[in-house]
Write an enzyme that holds these catalytic residues in place. Structure first.
Site, PDB file in Angstrom:
ATOM      1  N   ASP A   1      40.052  45.442  42.185  1.00  0.00           N
ATOM      2  CA  ASP A   1      40.395  44.862  44.024  1.00  0.00           C
ATOM      3  C   ASP A   1      41.910  44.570  43.293  1.00  0.00           C
ATOM      4  OD1 ASP A   1      39.057  43.197  41.876  1.00  0.00           O
ATOM      5  OD2 ASP A   1      38.940  42.051  44.592  1.00  0.00           O
TER       6      ASP A   1
ATOM      7  N   GLU B   1      44.942  36.619  32.891  1.00  0.00           N
ATOM      8  CA  GLU B   1      43.852  36.878  33.437  1.00  0.00           C
ATOM      9  C   GLU B   1      44.705  38.246  33.546  1.00  0.00           C
ATOM     10  OE1 GLU B   1      41.789  38.340  38.021  1.00  0.00           O
ATOM     11  OE2 GLU B   1      43.788  37.835  37.618  1.00  0.00           O
TER      12      GLU B   1
END
Length: 768
Positions: free
Chosen positions: A458, A676
């Site tokens: 996502d 990340e």
């Protein structure tokens, strides 16, 4: 005879000691001192000039020679440092952008003189460059954490090999900082939810139906810790009913996870939460596919018990919540994520202590039983399965707007509908969520949006407005691996017979529209599970993968739209997941490696998809974080392991080198950052995507990194030769290390854009 030395009380001297160890070990104990004869001239004992005297010019200020100083030309250099004063000076002089980090983009002089320990601080040595200065700032912050006012700091900690330093920090610091537990001692940390937009900060925990002892335990915690204002709620027997889950949006909470029964020290029993690792930053709960990749890193670092505990939580979730949840919060009750349980359990099983094989076998049995239940009741059950093709899809239940997103995330989508009804976006959102306003087109949009979130990707233009209809190559690969793993475990560990203890419906096989239209289902307890059935399921899935997803002309696997009944020609790096799962033929693998890998390989590893598939980016069509040019740890690890499995070790090592080079240069140039994700084309963690980046917002010292990025580094190092490891530590560019002849065409076109500072400054100006 020399006079007797009378040292101040409590003095400990700096002896030979290990330098590159974790901070808790290095900074343990009190302040350390050097063995200078005369303490009256020591910085430590009151005389701390702003700068060391200039011996030649200010001869009258020169202190007498310390004739009994320990001198060692070859000994390690150490510095005598006042912690708070040096922090102040470092930040004032070097942190020119005020972010409490020393990075390559700061405009300071990148030089600082530190007093040496052997001279009691009068002689100085220059610390130079971003890496040494950022390490100095980090060490000072760690010393402050351990309540140290003054320290003797080894130069070796400032010049430490960056590969060794990052790997050590992950192993000894980051995993610890990311550890959570759900019980009386851990609730205050784990209930904090940065995604909670309701305005209510008091913690709430939801306990599953059928766990009265656990519910009473948390009620007792609430009574004993009234300052927490803990709200304890018990879920209904079916906690994933969409209407019920939507009703919890205004009162989100953490979901209870597995616990162990222990002695309470008073002759009775109590419960204690099993520790687990969270991804970090705004993701402060147990996640599904993050946990698999985190577990791989934990296994490399020898933390088998921690990884095993995370599987225990997944078993608990399948039993009580019906699936391995996207995350352990109430708003995730309808959603799962990509399934990795069987491989996770088998890898842990192979590293368990061999002294009690029967206990290990029973543990694996519980994990495989849970995976079988998840397989039948989630992945090959409607609505996720398409009975016509037999392909499984990401297609979760749910109602309304996902509440965990940022407040403005859907504004652009909702504005036309709000305008149509003549109300504000906020008012429209409330009425739409409450069911007062019906908008079928919006219902379909959020069906696909929830599917995107369940996919873990996502968001991406690959899935835009169609994800729930897609039989994706990544999901089919994972389920093929489930089928093979379950069959192998039954055959090799359970003597080809496995009884299921929990009752549920078994999905029809082979799948067909007629079989799924028949409401009668075989019970899980009606017969034992045997390996041949699972291998038959794997063979069937390999057949439908080849039939619907493989494209012979393009030498890639593609997702299949089960509604439009055609392939979606978005080129995704998940086309290489069949190599990890073992469901690609040797010929398919050869074509993927020789014809298609070049489409995804860039300077910093492999990107999520090709630039052509993503399409043009504009203000109306912004970047999506799972598209080109972004690189994520799961994609790297899956392709490394897949290539190695099929014998392409050199290619796996090359890709691992690229990614670890990118990670290491960011670590060196940006104060130890471990983010990340990356822009793998610009080698930058300063990404321009809808969620920005996680793991980069820290002060002075990185404390967590980011879960699966930590693992990517530890796992990636296992692919490195000693020569490659040394080259990565020296920040040797892949072009230099492998030579330009080894670069794919996509890279040769951009071979000049490899200067880290230039790329950082370019990207910094874009992001600001």
């Amino acid at each position: 005879m020399a006079p007797t030395l009378n040292h101040p009380s409590g003095v400990t001297f700096v002896e030979e000691r290990p330098t590159n160890v974790d901070a808790a070990t290095y900074y343990a104990g009190g302040d350390s001192y050097t063995r200078s004869r005369t303490y009256s001239t020591s910085h430590i004992h009151g005389y701390r000039p702003k700068k060391a005297p200039a011996f030649e010019e200010d001869w009258h200020l020169r202190p007498r020679r310390l004739s009994h100083d320990e001198k060692s030309v070859t000994g390690p250099r150490r510095f005598l440092i006042d912690v708070e004063e040096t922090i102040r000076v470092v930040l004032e002089q070097e942190d020119t952008d005020g972010d409490f980090q020393i990075s390559v983009t700061d405009a300071g002089p990148k030089m600082m003189a530190l007093g040496t320990a052997t001279s009691n601080g009068f002689k100085t040595f220059d610390i130079r460059g971003t890496y040494m200065l950022s390490n100095l700032l980090q060490e000072l912050a760690l010393a402050r954490d351990h309540n140290r006012k003054r320290i003797v700091l080894d130069e070796a900690r400032l010049t430490e090999n960056p590969v060794d330093r990052l790997s050590r920090m992950i192993k000894h610091s980051f995993w610890h900082s990311l550890t959570r537990r759900i019980d009386g001692d851990g609730l205050e940390i784990i209930t904090a939810d940065p995604k909670n937009r309701t305005g209510r900060v008091n913690p709430r925990i939801y306990v599953p139906h059928g766990e009265p002892v656990m519910a009473e335990y948390y009620r007792k915690v609430a009574r004993e810790k009234p300052h927490m204002k803990l709200d304890v709620q018990v879920l209904p027997e079916k906690p994933d009913d969409p209407s019920f889950v939507k009703s919890l949006n205004s009162k989100p909470g953490i979901l209870a996870l597995a616990m162990n029964e222990i002695d309470d020290g008073k002759g009775g029993k109590t419960l204690k939460g099993i520790p687990f690792i969270v991804p970090g930053a705004r993701f402060n709960e147990l996640y599904n596919w993050d946990s698999y990749f985190i577990a791989l890193g934990l296994l490399v670092d020898g933390q088998v018990a921690m990884a095993k505990g995370m599987v225990d939580h997944f078993i608990f979730e399948i039993k009580h919540y019906g699936k391995i949840l996207n995350g352990s919060r109430s708003y995730y009750l309808c959603r799962t994520q990509p399934p990795f349980l069987t491989d996770m359990a088998l890898q842990i099983y192979n590293q368990l202590d061999r002294s009690d094989m029967e206990a290990n076998r029973q543990w694996l049995k519980r994990a495989i039983q849970a995976a079988i239940k998840e397989y039948h009741t989630v992945w090959v059950a409607e609505p996720r399965i398409d009975p016509k093709t037999g392909l499984s899809r990401y297609r979760p239940d749910g109602l309304g707007i996902p509440p965990e997103t940022e407040a403005t995330h859907f504004t652009q989508i909702l504005e036309p509908f709000a305008h149509k009804h003549g109300i504000s976006v906020l008012e429209f959102s409330e009425k739409y969520n409450d069911g007062i306003i019906k908008e079928p087109k919006l219902d379909e949009y959020f069906l696909h949006d929830r599917a995107v979130r369940e996919s873990g990707h996502d968001t991406t233009y690959r899935f835009e407005k169609r994800c729930a209809n897609l039989g994706t190559i990544d999901l089919q690969s994972l389920l093929y691996k489930y089928e093979v793993d379950i069959g192998t475990a039954i055959r090799e560990v359970f003597d080809d017979e496995l009884e299921l203890e929990e009752e549920f419906d078994l999905a029809p096989f082979p799948p067909s529209v007629e079989a799924y239209a028949n409401s009668r289902r075989e019970s899980s307890k009606s017969r034992v599970q045997r390996s041949d059935e699972w291998f038959d399921r794997a063979d069937f899935r390999k057949g439908i993968i080849d039939k619907y997803l493989w494209n012979e002309q393009k030498n890639l696997f593609f997702d299949y739209d089960t509604v439009k009944e055609k392939q979606i020609l978005y080129e995704s790096v998940t086309s290489f997941w069949p190599l990890w799962a073992g469901c690609a033929s040797e010929e398919q693998c050869w074509k993927l490696v020789t014809q298609s890998l070049r489409k995804f390989e860039v300077l910093g590893g492999v990107v999520s998809g090709t630039e052509e598939s993503r399409g043009k980016i504009s203000l109306e069509r912004p970047n999506r974080q799972w598209d080109y040019p972004y690189a994520w740890p799961p994609h790297q690890i899956m392709i490394w392991v897949g290539l190695e499995r099929y014998g392409y070790l050199e290619e796996a090592q090359r890709l691992a080198y690229r990614f670890l080079y990118m990670m290491t240069t960011a670590f060196v140039d940006f104060n130890g950052v471990v983010p990340e994700k990356f822009d793998a084309v610009k080698l930058s963690h300063l990404v321009d995507a809808e969620y920005g980046n996680q793991g980069i917002d820290f002060k002075m010292v990185p404390r967590e990194g980011f879960g699966w990025m930590n693992s990517a580094y530890q796992v990636g190092l296992t692919f490195m030769t000693s020569h490659m490891r040394r080259a990565v530590a020296a920040c040797t560019s892949p072009e230099v290390f492998f030579g330009s002849a080894a670069q794919p065409p996509m890279l040769n076109a951009n071979v000049s854009a490899v200067d880290p500072l230039g790329l950082a400054m370019e990207n910094l100006s874009v992001s600001t």
